[in-house]
Design a protein around this motif. Structure first.
Motif, PDB file in Angstrom:
ATOM      1  N   ALA A 251       0.828  -1.215   0.000  1.00  0.00           N
ATOM      2  CA  ALA A 251       0.000   0.000   0.000  1.00  0.00           C
ATOM      3  C   ALA A 251       0.858   1.258   0.000  1.00  0.00           C
ATOM      4  CB  ALA A 251      -0.929   0.011   1.206  1.00  0.00           C
ATOM      5  N   TRP A 252       1.979   1.240   0.706  1.00  0.00           N
ATOM      6  CA  TRP A 252       2.837   2.426   0.762  1.00  0.00           C
ATOM      7  C   TRP A 252       3.433   2.738  -0.603  1.00  0.00           C
ATOM      8  CZ3 TRP A 252       2.781   5.147   5.248  1.00  0.00           C
ATOM      9  CH2 TRP A 252       2.305   4.488   6.382  1.00  0.00           C
ATOM     10  N   GLY A 253       3.812   1.713  -1.342  1.00  0.00           N
ATOM     11  CA  GLY A 253       4.351   1.923  -2.679  1.00  0.00           C
ATOM     12  C   GLY A 253       3.306   2.409  -3.664  1.00  0.00           C
ATOM     13  N   LEU A 254       2.055   2.035  -3.425  1.00  0.00           N
ATOM     14  CA  LEU A 254       0.962   2.483  -4.285  1.00  0.00           C
ATOM     15  C   LEU A 254       0.526   3.904  -3.964  1.00  0.00           C
ATOM     16  CD1 LEU A 254      -1.125  -0.820  -4.269  1.00  0.00           C
ATOM     17  CD2 LEU A 254      -0.141   0.252  -6.293  1.00  0.00           C
ATOM     18  N   ARG A 255       0.881   4.380  -2.770  1.00  0.00           N
ATOM     19  CA  ARG A 255       0.515   5.744  -2.358  1.00  0.00           C
ATOM     20  C   ARG A 255       1.776   6.505  -1.942  1.00  0.00           C
ATOM     21  NH1 ARG A 255      -3.496   2.485   0.393  1.00  0.00           N
ATOM     22  NH2 ARG A 255      -5.606   2.852  -0.422  1.00  0.00           N
ATOM     23  N   PRO A 256       2.600   6.873  -2.886  1.00  0.00           N
ATOM     24  CA  PRO A 256       3.866   7.542  -2.534  1.00  0.00           C
ATOM     25  C   PRO A 256       3.683   8.903  -1.876  1.00  0.00           C
ATOM     26  CG  PRO A 256       3.469   7.632  -4.911  1.00  0.00           C
ATOM     27  CD  PRO A 256       2.434   6.708  -4.340  1.00  0.00           C
ATOM     28  N   GLN A 257       2.468   9.486  -1.972  1.00  0.00           N
ATOM     29  CA  GLN A 257       2.242  10.794  -1.346  1.00  0.00           C
ATOM     30  C   GLN A 257       2.120  10.695   0.169  1.00  0.00           C
ATOM     31  OE1 GLN A 257      -0.094   8.993  -2.765  1.00  0.00           O
ATOM     32  NE2 GLN A 257      -2.108   9.305  -1.819  1.00  0.00           N
ATOM     33  N   VAL A 258       1.937   9.483   0.680  1.00  0.00           N
ATOM     34  CA  VAL A 258       1.791   9.292   2.118  1.00  0.00           C
ATOM     35  C   VAL A 258       3.177   9.205   2.752  1.00  0.00           C
ATOM     36  CG1 VAL A 258       0.817   7.851   3.936  1.00  0.00           C
ATOM     37  CG2 VAL A 258      -0.387   8.075   1.756  1.00  0.00           C
ATOM     38  N   LYS A 259       3.463  10.121   3.677  1.00  0.00           N
ATOM     39  CA  LYS A 259       4.781  10.183   4.316  1.00  0.00           C
ATOM     40  C   LYS A 259       4.626  10.083   5.834  1.00  0.00           C
ATOM     41  CE  LYS A 259       6.620  11.195   0.269  1.00  0.00           C
ATOM     42  NZ  LYS A 259       7.433  10.213  -0.478  1.00  0.00           N
ATOM     43  N   LEU A 260       5.481   9.295   6.454  1.00  0.00           N
ATOM     44  CA  LEU A 260       5.522   9.264   7.912  1.00  0.00           C
ATOM     45  C   LEU A 260       6.166  10.546   8.419  1.00  0.00           C
ATOM     46  CD1 LEU A 260       6.579   5.601   8.747  1.00  0.00           C
ATOM     47  CD2 LEU A 260       4.470   6.713   9.459  1.00  0.00           C
ATOM     48  N   VAL A 261       5.494  11.226   9.350  1.00  0.00           N
ATOM     49  CA  VAL A 261       6.054  12.451   9.915  1.00  0.00           C
ATOM     50  C   VAL A 261       6.523  12.241  11.352  1.00  0.00           C
ATOM     51  CG1 VAL A 261       4.716  13.962   8.426  1.00  0.00           C
ATOM     52  CG2 VAL A 261       3.732  13.241  10.610  1.00  0.00           C
ATOM     53  N   ALA A 262       6.177  11.094  11.915  1.00  0.00           N
ATOM     54  CA  ALA A 262       6.633  10.764  13.268  1.00  0.00           C
ATOM     55  C   ALA A 262       6.515   9.252  13.459  1.00  0.00           C
ATOM     56  CB  ALA A 262       5.815  11.494  14.327  1.00  0.00           C
ATOM     57  N   GLY A 263       7.427   8.688  14.235  1.00  0.00           N
ATOM     58  CA  GLY A 263       7.359   7.269  14.531  1.00  0.00           C
ATOM     59  C   GLY A 263       7.738   6.391  13.355  1.00  0.00           C
ATOM     60  N   ARG A 264       7.104   5.246  13.277  1.00  0.00           N
ATOM     61  CA  ARG A 264       7.398   4.251  12.243  1.00  0.00           C
ATOM     62  C   ARG A 264       6.111   3.639  11.742  1.00  0.00           C
ATOM     63  NH1 ARG A 264       6.352  -0.606  14.625  1.00  0.00           N
ATOM     64  NH2 ARG A 264       6.547  -0.719  16.914  1.00  0.00           N
ATOM     65  N   THR A 265       6.220   2.811  10.726  1.00  0.00           N
ATOM     66  CA  THR A 265       5.039   2.093  10.258  1.00  0.00           C
ATOM     67  C   THR A 265       4.793   0.883  11.154  1.00  0.00           C
ATOM     68  OG1 THR A 265       3.974   1.062   8.346  1.00  0.00           O
ATOM     69  CG2 THR A 265       6.303   0.603   8.667  1.00  0.00           C
ATOM     70  N   PHE A 266       3.593   0.324  11.079  1.00  0.00           N
ATOM     71  CA  PHE A 266       3.263  -0.833  11.903  1.00  0.00           C
ATOM     72  C   PHE A 266       4.014  -2.074  11.413  1.00  0.00           C
ATOM     73  CE2 PHE A 266      -0.028  -0.438   8.611  1.00  0.00           C
ATOM     74  CZ  PHE A 266       0.113  -1.659   7.966  1.00  0.00           C
ATOM     75  N   GLN A 267       4.208  -3.022  12.313  1.00  0.00           N
ATOM     76  CA  GLN A 267       4.814  -4.302  11.953  1.00  0.00           C
ATOM     77  C   GLN A 267       3.714  -5.305  11.643  1.00  0.00           C
ATOM     78  OE1 GLN A 267       7.695  -5.743  14.782  1.00  0.00           O
ATOM     79  NE2 GLN A 267       8.703  -3.749  14.992  1.00  0.00           N
ATOM     80  N   SER A 268       3.920  -6.080  10.607  1.00  0.00           N
ATOM     81  CA  SER A 268       2.928  -7.083  10.208  1.00  0.00           C
ATOM     82  C   SER A 268       2.687  -8.067  11.342  1.00  0.00           C
ATOM     83  CB  SER A 268       3.412  -7.845   8.965  1.00  0.00           C
ATOM     84  OG  SER A 268       3.573  -6.972   7.890  1.00  0.00           O
ATOM     85  N   GLY A 269       1.413  -8.385  11.539  1.00  0.00           N
ATOM     86  CA  GLY A 269       1.050  -9.368  12.552  1.00  0.00           C
ATOM     87  C   GLY A 269       0.830  -8.808  13.936  1.00  0.00           C
ATOM     88  N   LEU A 270       1.072  -7.494  14.129  1.00  0.00           N
ATOM     89  CA  LEU A 270       0.911  -6.893  15.453  1.00  0.00           C
ATOM     90  C   LEU A 270      -0.261  -5.917  15.472  1.00  0.00           C
ATOM     91  CD1 LEU A 270       4.630  -6.127  16.428  1.00  0.00           C
ATOM     92  CD2 LEU A 270       3.264  -8.164  16.954  1.00  0.00           C
ATOM     93  N   HIS A 271      -0.805  -5.701  16.662  1.00  0.00           N
ATOM     94  CA  HIS A 271      -1.907  -4.748  16.835  1.00  0.00           C
ATOM     95  C   HIS A 271      -1.329  -3.337  16.943  1.00  0.00           C
ATOM     96  CE1 HIS A 271      -4.042  -8.464  17.697  1.00  0.00           C
ATOM     97  NE2 HIS A 271      -5.190  -7.800  17.672  1.00  0.00           N
ATOM     98  N   GLU A 272      -0.878  -2.817  15.837  1.00  0.00           N
ATOM     99  CA  GLU A 272      -0.266  -1.496  15.780  1.00  0.00           C
ATOM    100  C   GLU A 272      -0.966  -0.637  14.739  1.00  0.00           C
ATOM    101  OE1 GLU A 272       4.294  -2.537  17.206  1.00  0.00           O
ATOM    102  OE2 GLU A 272       3.883  -2.207  15.067  1.00  0.00           O
ATOM    103  N   LEU A 273      -0.956   0.679  14.976  1.00  0.00           N
ATOM    104  CA  LEU A 273      -1.650   1.622  14.105  1.00  0.00           C
ATOM    105  C   LEU A 273      -0.718   2.759  13.704  1.00  0.00           C
ATOM    106  CD1 LEU A 273      -4.866   2.092  16.279  1.00  0.00           C
ATOM    107  CD2 LEU A 273      -4.784   0.829  14.119  1.00  0.00           C
ATOM    108  N   VAL A 274      -0.930   3.273  12.489  1.00  0.00           N
ATOM    109  CA  VAL A 274      -0.389   4.575  12.123  1.00  0.00           C
ATOM    110  C   VAL A 274      -1.592   5.482  11.876  1.00  0.00           C
ATOM    111  CG1 VAL A 274       1.826   3.821  11.213  1.00  0.00           C
ATOM    112  CG2 VAL A 274      -0.161   3.820   9.715  1.00  0.00           C
ATOM    113  N   VAL A 275      -1.464   6.733  12.286  1.00  0.00           N
ATOM    114  CA  VAL A 275      -2.615   7.634  12.360  1.00  0.00           C
ATOM    115  C   VAL A 275      -2.420   8.807  11.414  1.00  0.00           C
ATOM    116  CG1 VAL A 275      -3.927   9.143  13.918  1.00  0.00           C
ATOM    117  CG2 VAL A 275      -2.981   6.990  14.768  1.00  0.00           C
TER     118      VAL A 275
END
Length: 396
Positions: A134-158
């Motif tokens: 999904a990130w490669g399909l949406r190059p306009q989306v940039k992380l401005v803080a923190g990191r992306t979620f890890q696969s398999g974990l209950h993690e969110l990016v907001v």
């Protein structure tokens, strides 16, 4: 020569009429303020539709395609079969990454209830499960803080707008969704409607929301923009699939059309009602102005001034007042509403956007003001030109 003579007469009469505006300041202010109100309300309401539509349309592009269940109008209403992603990923028209994997993201859109910072009330926000590409399909989306979620974990990016408006979404926060704890590990900025979303691993989100085997949509990219027709035909003729496909630009444009159209209709209706009041105000003001200048106008006509210069001069006087009101209303609307943040319900949850007071809206507001001035000044202008000279000369 006749044209030049008429032009000079119009200029002479108009200058006299405009010069007397300060002497009728109270009556003139009624026209200016009334028209300013009409333009301010019109531009302000239409800026809602402009901002909403702009946010959604810039979310999509012509390179990415969205695959939905056949007949579904939005992702929230779409449910794809479990095997659909695997079947579509084999299509030869799809672009592939360096590892020869199809550029496809199987996504799930659900709603999450969060508490607003300003009111403390619960509101629904779109929670999107995304695939690893999904990130490669949406190059306009940039992380401005923190990191992306890890696969398999209950993690969110907001999304940045969600983080700004909702409590418990700051970096490192833990929120309860479907009775499970989810940790915010990143903040992203997309500059579009995705800023109103939370993102998580779709393979974790599905089971948590009892949608383990289904996806809402597929986001894909073609290896050639000219391959869209062939790709669509292949999907529509495959008996295993019941799907529809469109560019992401088409999808988001359709999502914005209905609400934007409703807002425009509401804005025009309200402004039209107010415009009637402004027109009556202009009529009253200009009838009074004509009455006080009756002897002056009659004298001009008696010494050879034609009716046309009188009509045009009165109209010009009204149009000056209308232009002042239009500029005032447009300026106030721009100062108060341009960039003002708001939110409205979209597919899956709220969509946060900013009012957009565009140059086109300002131009249309000024045109509306001038139209009101023209209509409001036309009848008094005709009355001034048709008033019997002898009768007017006897008036005090």
């Amino acid at each position: 020569m006749t044209f030049i003579k008429v032009s000079r007469q119009i200029s002479s009469v108009a200058r006299v009429g405009i010069a007397t505006i300060p002497k009728r300041l109270g009556a003139s202010a009624v026209v200016i303020v009334g028209i300013a109100g009409v333009v301010g309300v019109l531009v302000g309401l239409l800026a809602i539709g402009e901002g909403f539509e702009k946010t959604l349309t810039q979310t999509g592009n012509d390179r990415n395609l969205i695959v939905l269940q056949l007949g579904a109008r939005s992702e929230a209403a779409s449910a794809l079969g479990r095997e659909t992603p695997a079947i579509i990923s084999q299509a030869p028209q799809l672009a592939r990454d360096a590892d020869d994997r199809a550029m496809i993201s199987a996504e799930l859109l659900v709603g999450a209830s969060l508490r607003k910072k300003t009111t403390g009330r619960e509101s629904n926000v779109a929670l999107r499960g995304i695939g690893e590409r999904a990130w490669g399909l949406r190059p306009q989306v940039k992380l401005v803080a923190g990191r992306t979620f890890q696969s398999g974990l209950h993690e969110l990016v907001v999304g940045r707008e969600v983080q700004r408006q909702f409590a418990g979404t700051e970096l490192g926060a833990t929120m309860m969704l479907q009775g499970q704890a989810w940790t915010v590990v990143g903040i992203f900025d997309s500059g579009d409607a995705h800023n109103s979303e939370l993102w998580a691993d779709t393979e974790v989100l599905g089971p948590a929301f009892r949608r383990a085997n289904g996806k809402s949509s597929l986001l894909v990219r073609l290896n050639d923009s000219q391959a869209f027709s062939a790709f669509k035909v292949q999907l529509s003729t495959d008996p295993r699939l019941r799907v529809d496909v469109m560019t992401s630009r088409q999808y988001y444009s359709r999502q914005s059309e209905r609400l934007a159209r409703m807002i425009r209709a509401f804005g025009v209706t309200i402004a039209s009602i107010m415009a009637l009041g402004a027109i009556f105000g202009a009529l009253n003001t200009m009838y009074s102005a004509v009455a006080t200048r009756a002897r002056e106008i009659a004298t001009l006509r008696a010494i050879g001034f034609r009716s046309v210069p009188v009509i045009v001069s009165v109209l010009l006087e009204t149009m000056v007042l209308a232009a002042l009101g239009g500029m005032m209303g447009a300026g106030i609307a721009w100062l108060l509403f341009d960039g003002f943040s708001a939110s409205t319900m979209g597919s899956g949850g709220q969509i946060m956007f900013a009012f957009d007071v565009s140059p086109e809206l300002l131009r249309n507001g000024l045109l509306a003001a001038l139209s009101i001035g023209f209509v409001g000044g036309l009848l008094p202008a005709v009355r001034a030109a048709r008033m019997p000279i002898a009768t007017a000369l006897r008036e005090l």
